[in-house]
Design a protein around this motif. Structure first.
Motif, PDB file in Angstrom:
ATOM      1  N   PRO A   1       0.785  -1.245   0.151  1.00  0.00           N
ATOM      2  CA  PRO A   1      -0.024  -0.013  -0.093  1.00  0.00           C
ATOM      3  C   PRO A   1       0.982   1.247   0.035  1.00  0.00           C
ATOM      4  O   PRO A   1       2.063   1.192   0.357  1.00  0.00           O
TER       5      PRO A   1
ATOM      6  N   ILE B   1       2.631   4.117   1.525  1.00  0.00           N
ATOM      7  CA  ILE B   1       2.750   4.887   2.734  1.00  0.00           C
ATOM      8  C   ILE B   1       3.991   5.661   2.846  1.00  0.00           C
ATOM      9  O   ILE B   1       4.880   5.280   2.180  1.00  0.00           O
TER      10      ILE B   1
ATOM     11  N   HIS C   1      -8.511  -2.575   8.765  1.00  0.00           N
ATOM     12  CA  HIS C   1      -8.829  -1.437   7.935  1.00  0.00           C
ATOM     13  C   HIS C   1      -9.492  -0.360   8.176  1.00  0.00           C
ATOM     14  O   HIS C   1     -10.329  -0.398   9.161  1.00  0.00           O
TER      15      HIS C   1
ATOM     16  N   PHE D   1       2.083  -3.071   9.246  1.00  0.00           N
ATOM     17  CA  PHE D   1       1.529  -3.611   7.969  1.00  0.00           C
ATOM     18  C   PHE D   1       1.675  -4.672   7.659  1.00  0.00           C
ATOM     19  O   PHE D   1       2.736  -4.840   6.843  1.00  0.00           O
TER      20      PHE D   1
ATOM     21  N   PHE E   1      -1.056   7.157   5.048  1.00  0.00           N
ATOM     22  CA  PHE E   1      -1.045   5.848   4.370  1.00  0.00           C
ATOM     23  C   PHE E   1      -2.446   6.124   3.602  1.00  0.00           C
ATOM     24  O   PHE E   1      -3.434   6.564   4.315  1.00  0.00           O
ATOM     25  N   TRP E   2      -2.804   5.338   2.555  1.00  0.00           N
ATOM     26  CA  TRP E   2      -3.945   5.566   1.678  1.00  0.00           C
ATOM     27  C   TRP E   2      -4.726   4.053   2.033  1.00  0.00           C
ATOM     28  O   TRP E   2      -4.053   3.038   1.835  1.00  0.00           O
ATOM     29  N   SER E   3      -6.054   4.315   2.198  1.00  0.00           N
ATOM     30  CA  SER E   3      -6.889   3.117   2.389  1.00  0.00           C
ATOM     31  C   SER E   3      -7.717   2.899   0.968  1.00  0.00           C
ATOM     32  O   SER E   3      -8.292   1.817   0.875  1.00  0.00           O
TER      33      SER E   3
ATOM     34  N   ASP F   1      -8.328  -0.459  -0.663  1.00  0.00           N
ATOM     35  CA  ASP F   1      -7.198  -1.306  -0.789  1.00  0.00           C
ATOM     36  C   ASP F   1      -7.010  -2.191   0.535  1.00  0.00           C
ATOM     37  O   ASP F   1      -6.695  -1.758   1.431  1.00  0.00           O
TER      38      ASP F   1
ATOM     39  N   SER G   1      -3.988  -2.159   2.794  1.00  0.00           N
ATOM     40  CA  SER G   1      -3.740  -1.191   3.689  1.00  0.00           C
ATOM     41  C   SER G   1      -3.919  -1.657   5.058  1.00  0.00           C
ATOM     42  O   SER G   1      -3.925  -0.803   5.955  1.00  0.00           O
TER      43      SER G   1
ATOM     44  N   HIS H   1      -3.490  -2.459   8.758  1.00  0.00           N
ATOM     45  CA  HIS H   1      -2.595  -2.227   9.594  1.00  0.00           C
ATOM     46  C   HIS H   1      -2.952  -2.567  11.044  1.00  0.00           C
ATOM     47  O   HIS H   1      -4.190  -2.453  11.438  1.00  0.00           O
TER      48      HIS H   1
END
Length: 264
Positions: free
Chosen positions: A65, A67, A162, A196, A226-228, A236, A239, A241
């Motif tokens: 993902p 980050i 998530h 992650f 970071f992008w979900s 995603d 992602s 974590h």
């Protein structure tokens, strides 16, 4: 010395002196440029001061993902300020119930926390932090949820999860969560890494254990962006974590979730 040689020697001397002067001007320009990346120059620029230009150092640690670690994202004063606001109002943390969309207590998450109020969002220092988050994430500030401050004590953790919603209840206000800014507010903590499990291809440390994946050590002032959601606009799964178990000390953090649309 022959007249011709004198002319040649004079020209060479003139050119050499010119090159030296040019080099000195170039060095002076570079010193000025370097100084602008240091702190004295930026103190005269309010916008640069708010964004902490010259302090924040981005480091991409994963593309899938996505980050980015933003070193020195918060000042020590900002970290202390957020902890001081939160400490008297900490309550047992909750997780989102996938059926109802409401917060419930769970052994998945054992920290304590609180949300800043809408009134506190207007405080100058909070506004500066929110603007910085917006600029570095490239998500409008009005698309962000209220900042949540968390404290993890010894043996506390947050199991992998998530940030995007799996219920429809929370999508009604602002749409899906697309990105998260996780800011560390304290040092002197052992363990407590942000983990992650689906990032990277090697091993990492998580609460004193060696596990597969990628982890970020909590360092005061640093932030993890970071992008979900992926570039295709879909949630995603990579992602995933979590917050590793704290072995010693206290881990303080502040979280800002960004949505697809305005939340206000």
């Amino acid at each position: 010395m022959a007249p011709g040689m004198r002319i040649v020697f004079g020209l060479l001397t003139f050119v050499t002196i010119g090159m030296i002067i040019g080099a000195l001007f170039q060095l002076a320009f570079l010193w000025k440029l370097e100084d602008s990346y240091g702190m004295p120059h930026w103190r005269k620029d309010k916008e640069a001061e708010v964004l902490r230009l010259g302090y924040v150092k981005p480091e991409i640690i994963s593309w899938s993902p996505r980050i980015i670690v933003l070193h020195n994202f918060l000042s020590v004063e900002e970290c202390d300020y957020l902890r001081a606001i939160a400490r008297p109002r900490l309550q047992t943390s909750t997780v989102v119930d996938s059926k109802t969309g409401k917060g419930i207590t769970s052994n998945v998450r054992t920290s304590s926390g609180m949300f800043l109020s809408h009134a506190e969002r207007k405080y100058p220092m909070i506004q500066a932090i929110e603007k910085r988050i917006s600029i570095f994430s490239q998500v409008p500030a009005e698309n962000g949820e209220l900042i949540q401050v968390l404290r993890y004590e010894r043996n506390q953790f947050y199991k992998p999860h998530h940030d995007y919603f799996s219920d429809t209840f929370n999508l009604k206000r602002g749409g899906q969560r697309i990105a998260t800014m996780l800011m560390y507010l304290s040092d002197d903590v052992e363990g407590g890494e942000t983990y992650f499990p689906m990032a990277g291809s090697g091993d990492c440390s998580c609460g004193g254990r060696t596990v597969k994946g990628l982890s970020v050590k909590p360092i005061q002032g640093d932030a993890v962006l970071f992008w979900s959601m992926g570039l295709d606009g879909q949630s995603d799964p990579s992602s995933l974590h979590g917050g590793c178990e704290v072995l010693a000390g206290e881990k303080w953090s502040a979280t800002k979730w960004m949505r697809q649309r305005t939340t206000s």
